[in-house]
Design a protein around this motif. Structure first.
Motif, PDB file in Angstrom:
ATOM      1  N   GLU A 237       0.810  -1.208   0.000  1.00  0.00           N
ATOM      2  CA  GLU A 237       0.000   0.000   0.000  1.00  0.00           C
ATOM      3  C   GLU A 237       0.847   1.262   0.000  1.00  0.00           C
ATOM      4  N   LYS A 238       1.922   1.241   0.781  1.00  0.00           N
ATOM      5  CA  LYS A 238       2.794   2.407   0.891  1.00  0.00           C
ATOM      6  C   LYS A 238       3.449   2.717  -0.442  1.00  0.00           C
ATOM      7  N   GLN A 239       3.934   1.652  -1.121  1.00  0.00           N
ATOM      8  CA  GLN A 239       4.582   1.851  -2.416  1.00  0.00           C
ATOM      9  C   GLN A 239       3.564   2.315  -3.446  1.00  0.00           C
ATOM     10  N   HIS A 240       2.347   1.738  -3.384  1.00  0.00           N
ATOM     11  CA  HIS A 240       1.313   2.134  -4.344  1.00  0.00           C
ATOM     12  C   HIS A 240       0.957   3.599  -4.189  1.00  0.00           C
ATOM     13  N   ILE A 241       0.898   4.084  -2.939  1.00  0.00           N
ATOM     14  CA  ILE A 241       0.617   5.504  -2.681  1.00  0.00           C
ATOM     15  C   ILE A 241       1.711   6.367  -3.288  1.00  0.00           C
ATOM     16  N   LYS A 242       2.960   5.900  -3.151  1.00  0.00           N
ATOM     17  CA  LYS A 242       4.082   6.666  -3.693  1.00  0.00           C
ATOM     18  C   LYS A 242       3.980   6.781  -5.208  1.00  0.00           C
ATOM     19  N   ALA A 243       3.617   5.678  -5.865  1.00  0.00           N
ATOM     20  CA  ALA A 243       3.457   5.708  -7.317  1.00  0.00           C
ATOM     21  C   ALA A 243       2.298   6.610  -7.705  1.00  0.00           C
ATOM     22  N   ALA A 244       1.191   6.529  -6.921  1.00  0.00           N
ATOM     23  CA  ALA A 244       0.013   7.342  -7.221  1.00  0.00           C
ATOM     24  C   ALA A 244       0.314   8.830  -7.102  1.00  0.00           C
ATOM     25  N   GLN A 245       1.075   9.176  -6.101  1.00  0.00           N
ATOM     26  CA  GLN A 245       1.428  10.593  -5.920  1.00  0.00           C
ATOM     27  C   GLN A 245       2.205  11.120  -7.112  1.00  0.00           C
ATOM     28  N   GLN A 246       2.984  10.265  -7.725  1.00  0.00           N
ATOM     29  CA  GLN A 246       3.832  10.703  -8.832  1.00  0.00           C
ATOM     30  C   GLN A 246       3.089  10.730 -10.164  1.00  0.00           C
ATOM     31  N   TRP A 247       2.179   9.777 -10.384  1.00  0.00           N
ATOM     32  CA  TRP A 247       1.593   9.602 -11.721  1.00  0.00           C
ATOM     33  C   TRP A 247       0.078   9.722 -11.776  1.00  0.00           C
ATOM     34  N   GLU A 248      -0.573  10.012 -10.679  1.00  0.00           N
ATOM     35  CA  GLU A 248      -2.035   9.953 -10.717  1.00  0.00           C
ATOM     36  C   GLU A 248      -2.639  11.041 -11.585  1.00  0.00           C
ATOM     37  N   ASN A 249      -1.878  12.085 -11.910  1.00  0.00           N
ATOM     38  CA  ASN A 249      -2.406  13.167 -12.745  1.00  0.00           C
ATOM     39  C   ASN A 249      -1.702  13.293 -14.090  1.00  0.00           C
ATOM     40  N   VAL A 250      -1.029  12.241 -14.543  1.00  0.00           N
ATOM     41  CA  VAL A 250      -0.372  12.327 -15.860  1.00  0.00           C
ATOM     42  C   VAL A 250      -1.411  12.389 -16.970  1.00  0.00           C
ATOM     43  N   ILE A 251      -2.607  11.876 -16.698  1.00  0.00           N
ATOM     44  CA  ILE A 251      -3.740  12.044 -17.620  1.00  0.00           C
ATOM     45  C   ILE A 251      -4.808  12.847 -16.880  1.00  0.00           C
ATOM     46  N   THR A 252      -5.164  13.985 -17.471  1.00  0.00           N
ATOM     47  CA  THR A 252      -6.098  14.903 -16.789  1.00  0.00           C
ATOM     48  C   THR A 252      -7.498  14.882 -17.379  1.00  0.00           C
ATOM     49  N   GLY A 253      -7.631  14.536 -18.665  1.00  0.00           N
ATOM     50  CA  GLY A 253      -8.968  14.477 -19.247  1.00  0.00           C
ATOM     51  C   GLY A 253      -9.005  14.947 -20.686  1.00  0.00           C
ATOM     52  N   VAL A 254     -10.227  15.200 -21.158  1.00  0.00           N
ATOM     53  CA  VAL A 254     -10.450  15.599 -22.552  1.00  0.00           C
ATOM     54  C   VAL A 254      -9.665  16.865 -22.885  1.00  0.00           C
ATOM     55  N   GLU A 255      -9.144  16.899 -24.116  1.00  0.00           N
ATOM     56  CA  GLU A 255      -8.372  18.007 -24.691  1.00  0.00           C
ATOM     57  C   GLU A 255      -6.927  18.061 -24.201  1.00  0.00           C
ATOM     58  N   GLN A 256      -6.531  17.132 -23.359  1.00  0.00           N
ATOM     59  CA  GLN A 256      -5.106  17.055 -23.006  1.00  0.00           C
ATOM     60  C   GLN A 256      -4.334  16.600 -24.234  1.00  0.00           C
ATOM     61  N   ARG A 257      -3.165  17.180 -24.480  1.00  0.00           N
ATOM     62  CA  ARG A 257      -2.399  16.893 -25.695  1.00  0.00           C
ATOM     63  C   ARG A 257      -1.038  16.255 -25.372  1.00  0.00           C
ATOM     64  N   PHE A 258      -0.581  15.448 -26.315  1.00  0.00           N
ATOM     65  CA  PHE A 258       0.708  14.763 -26.207  1.00  0.00           C
ATOM     66  C   PHE A 258       1.458  14.927 -27.527  1.00  0.00           C
ATOM     67  N   ASN A 259       2.763  14.823 -27.454  1.00  0.00           N
ATOM     68  CA  ASN A 259       3.580  14.996 -28.662  1.00  0.00           C
ATOM     69  C   ASN A 259       3.468  13.817 -29.620  1.00  0.00           C
ATOM     70  N   SER A 260       3.182  12.630 -29.109  1.00  0.00           N
ATOM     71  CA  SER A 260       3.098  11.444 -29.956  1.00  0.00           C
ATOM     72  C   SER A 260       2.270  10.379 -29.265  1.00  0.00           C
ATOM     73  N   PHE A 261       1.903   9.349 -30.019  1.00  0.00           N
ATOM     74  CA  PHE A 261       1.187   8.232 -29.433  1.00  0.00           C
ATOM     75  C   PHE A 261       2.055   7.484 -28.426  1.00  0.00           C
ATOM     76  N   ILE A 262       3.354   7.499 -28.645  1.00  0.00           N
ATOM     77  CA  ILE A 262       4.268   6.854 -27.694  1.00  0.00           C
ATOM     78  C   ILE A 262       4.165   7.531 -26.338  1.00  0.00           C
ATOM     79  N   ASP A 263       4.145   8.877 -26.344  1.00  0.00           N
ATOM     80  CA  ASP A 263       4.010   9.617 -25.087  1.00  0.00           C
ATOM     81  C   ASP A 263       2.668   9.337 -24.422  1.00  0.00           C
ATOM     82  N   PHE A 264       1.617   9.240 -25.247  1.00  0.00           N
ATOM     83  CA  PHE A 264       0.290   8.976 -24.694  1.00  0.00           C
ATOM     84  C   PHE A 264       0.236   7.580 -24.058  1.00  0.00           C
TER      85      PHE A 264
END
Length: 821
Positions: A237-264
């Motif tokens: 659980e502790k490690q999962h929280i750490k990962a969530a804190q780092q990546w939980e907002n890498v995708i924010t929603g509609v109209e978010q843009r990325f440089n390539s499909f690889i990045d997405f």
């Protein structure tokens, strides 16, 4: 006392690490005992099942596999050419294609089974993939990858009339991975690997029978404490929280843009880790990516496509709501090399010596992923390639790179060769500044050496270096070859001879093995001297003596060997040989057969300026040790930059020296000899011969620039006896010093500069030229692990061997001595 349990209490969840089976007698009846862990086991008899508990409580039992034996025939209904269709309840149905029936049992081998299928379906038996369903479970496919899997399938189907086997070619199997539930033996991640209850029926274990009154509920969910493969990971659980804190907002929603499909896709991967769910692709191509949560009935969706008239990728639709119980199933995911590489890339950039062991520890601590050394090593290779460029691309750039070297540094040699299949064979580089410096201001003395390269595609570096007047390293030429052979040395020396174009008689200090002994006379004929490297010779002597002589005897012989090599008088040389002969006639014979004409000062005819070892090549190798792991073009450019910096630095230093005829080190040496000469007496000459009296009587031939102490001839600077004679006849000692030790020669050596070469990024942007040779990497690749390095055992660090006090033999002690007392 062994507790007994009623039948309902036997039903319990099991997951999977180790199973060991042992037949033993229980109450005089045959039984089978499964040792699950040191704390508990399961005992199965013919009529009853008892759970043996050796600890206070039983939480669950852990079983990796059931070993099943069956004697009856099973009909395998083999189907191919169709496709899987998913029903509403998640079960799979195979539709279409052809079918073929084969009788199988425990004696049938998977290879024979595959051969028969290959004949009927027209697949290659080496590439076909076999899958089947467990009895009563039409939702999860099991992959048959080895003979043990095949026999397990026969065992599971022992009580059924037949078993369905689905035959897929390798390409089709790879194509359908995202459309089918992943099989347990291949691509299943930890979070996906939960399967429903499997009715085992009457499962045969060994020769005993577990009746179908019992049902075992199997949840293929590894325990957190279980040792898992690198692609199966459980995060606490502790490690999962750490990962969530780092990546939980890498995708924010509609109209978010990325440089390539690889990045997405990379962001999607991290987002799923942070939020603890798994997903599958509904559509995944170069125009659109559509993804849904893999949990049945969960509404989470996301769709991204290319933004019109641009190269950007934009999220067009997203339902962020999950109805699946993500908290119940802890997050597990595949720790791919590419993903780990992207994680460690920035740290590797800051710390180039980031070790695979440290990478594995950091990934486990920060993300809960257990990697083995090999996985961490490969992830590091991928990260390095992301930072430095492709190793494969670097070989394809070699033709252009060589042309740019010759274009930016006119007069330089940059040539390469490929094998018949266009794979890299060898590369030779010598800059004009190096060749000119050797001709104009360097002693006719070259050191040849080799060193293994610690690069992705391995290889060997061959190098020719010269000493400047201050005995600093002056690289003349170097090459990268696939291996150290006589053929490669001949090719290297031919290019070296072409570049140096020196009429002087050159002395080469080099090893006598790996083809060099034959290559030098083949290329330079009689216009050279070959001085054997004393270090290599001493190593060989030490290895040949090991096991035959005691530590003390070997030390004495090696000391006498070095004394013989450095002796300047014949009488001193022969005295040292006699000392060796008195210890071992065989060692004496070995030394005589090692051609002392090539290594003994008293016998050598060339001028080696008192240099006995070819260590300059190794010094050059250590110069650029950090560049060895770079792609080949970047490695060569690092060497060029190092040479350019070295030449410039020494140009500046030489301008700041106090103006004297000799360089600082040689000036200091000459002054010491002048000081010693003040106490010597010179007798009347006989022609050009002078007799000098001091602690001994020495003869100096002033016309031949020679003294019987041989120091003058060996070093190039007049000895104290010669200085006394020179001052006696009213001349300057500087007039009798070798010109190679003068400040003028030193500055001539470093007169030319090396110019920069366009970097590889610029090369890749230039259009390809027609007719240019295509170069591919060599077939050999470095294996994971620490590379072996050359280790020289110093003379005073020879390891002491065991010597028996009973029989005086070597390699054992009195306790293990087999001699009769």
């Amino acid at each position: 006392m062994i507790p007994k349990f009623s039948e309902p209490s036997i039903k319990r969840s099991v997951s999977i690490p180790n199973l060991f089976c042992l037949r033993q007698s229980l109450n005089t009846k045959p039984a089978l005992l499964f040792f699950v862990s040191p704390s508990f086991s399961i005992c199965v008899s013919e009529q009853k099942l008892r759970l043996l508990n050796f600890s206070e409580t039983i939480t669950h039992c852990v079983i990796e596999r059931f070993l099943v034996m069956a004697t009856k025939k099973v009909i395998a209904i083999c189907q191919s050419g169709g496709e899987f269709v998913t029903n509403k309840d998640g079960s799979l149905v195979y539709s279409g294609g052809d079918a073929y029936a084969i009788d199988i049992d425990q004696d049938t081998s998977m290879t024979d089974f595959k051969f028969e299928l290959a004949e009927n379906f027209g697949f290659s038996w080496e590439t076909m993939c076999l899958k089947y369903f467990l009895p009563g479970n039409k939702k999860t496919l099991i992959t048959i990858s080895k003979d043990k899997d095949f026999k397990r399938m026969v065992s599971f189907s022992a009580d059924a009339a037949n078993v369905e086997v689905f035959v897929l070619p390798e390409e089709a199997d790879a194509r359908n991975v995202s459309n089918m539930p992943a099989s347990r033996s291949s691509r299943t991640t930890a979070s996906e690997a939960v399967v429903p209850v499997v009715s085992a029926g009457d499962i045969v274990v060994g020769d005993d029978l577990i009746g179908n009154d019992y049902q075992i509920e199997m949840a293929m969910m590894p325990e957190e404490s279980s040792p898992l493969p690198g692609n199966f990971v459980m995060t606490d659980e502790k490690q999962h929280i750490k990962a969530a804190q780092q990546w939980e907002n890498v995708i924010t929603g509609v109209e978010q843009r990325f440089n390539s499909f690889i990045d997405f896709r990379d962001a999607l991967h991290k987002y799923s880790i942070a939020h603890g769910f798994t997903y599958k692709y509904k559509k995944n191509d170069s125009h659109r990516v559509s993804v849904k949560c893999k949990a049945l009935g969960c509404p989470w969706r996301i769709t991204a496509s290319r933004l019109s008239t641009t190269q950007l990728i934009c999220i067009k639709k997203m339902n962020p709501r999950h109805t699946c119980e993500r908290a119940v199933v802890k997050a597990g995911y595949r720790a791919t090399r590419g993903w780990v590489g992207s994680i460690i890339k920035e740290k590797l950039k800051a710390f180039p010596d980031y070790k695979p062991k440290d990478i594995a520890e950091d990934i486990k601590r920060e993300y809960g992923i257990q990697l083995n050394y090999s996985q961490a090593w490969r992830a590091k290779e991928i990260a390095r390639e992301q930072l430095q460029g492709s190793y494969k691309e670097a070989y394809s750039q070699l033709p252009f790179f060589c042309e740019k070297i010759k274009e930016t540094n006119p007069g330089s040699i940059a040539t390469f060769m490929t094998k018949e299949d266009s794979s890299f064979h060898r590369l030779f580089i010598s800059f004009y500044a190096s060749m000119s410096g050797f001709r104009e201001g360097c002693r006719p003395l070259l050191f040849l050496d080799s060193a293994d390269l610690n690069s992705k595609y391995e290889g060997v570096m061959l190098v020719a270096t010269a000493p400047d007047a201050e005995d600093g390293i002056f690289p003349v030429a170097f090459a990268v070859v696939d291996s150290e052979t006589e053929e490669n040395w001949v090719w290297f020396l031919e290019n070296l001879k072409l570049g140096v174009a020196d009429s002087r008689r050159i002395t080469f200090i080099a090893d006598f093995q790996n083809g060099l002994k034959n290559a030098l006379p083949l290329v330079f004929e009689n216009g050279h001297h070959h001085a054997y490297c004393l270090r290599h010779l001493a190593e060989k002597l030490n290895m040949d003596l090991k096991g035959q002589f005691s530590h003390e005897a070997r030390r004495f012989m090696l000391n006498d060997f070095y004394a013989a090599a450095y002796a300047t008088r014949l009488e001193d040389y022969y005295r040292s040989l006699e000392n060796i002969k008195s210890i071992s006639p065989d060692a004496y014979t070995w030394i005589i057969e090692s051609e002392p004409l090539h290594w003994a000062n008293a016998l050598f005819e060339g001028e080696r300026y008192n240099h006995m070892n070819s260590t300059f090549g190794l010094d050059f190798y250590s110069w650029v040790s950090e560049a060895h792991e770079l792609p080949i073009t970047q490695m060569i450019d690092e060497l060029r930059a190092k040479l350019m910096q070295s030449i410039y630095t020494r140009q500046v230093q030489s301008r700041e020296w106090v103006v004297t005829m000799l360089t600082p080190t040689n000036e200091e040496k000459l002054q010491k000899e002048i000081e010693l000469s003040r106490s010597l007496q010179v007798s009347a000459p006989h022609n050009s011969l002078f007799e000098v009296h001091g602690e001994s009587i020495n003869i100096v031939d002033i016309d031949q620039c020679d003294c019987d102490c041989k120091v003058w001839r060996l070093t190039g600077l007049p000895c104290s006896h010669a200085v006394a004679v020179v001052e006696c006849i009213g001349k300057s000692p500087y007039d009798y010093c070798s010109r190679y030790f003068t400040l003028e020669s030193y500055q001539l050596m470093y007169a030319e500069s090396i110019n920069p070469v366009p970097n590889t990024t610029m090369m890749m942007e230039e259009p390809a030229v027609e007719g240019v040779v295509s170069v591919t990497p060599p077939p050999t690749r470095r294996t994971p692990g620490k590379p072996k390095s050359k280790q020289v055992e110093p003379l005073d660090m020879i390891k002491r061997q065991l010597q028996c006090s009973n029989c005086k033999g070597l390699g054992h002690n009195k306790k293990t001595c087999k001699a009769v007392s």
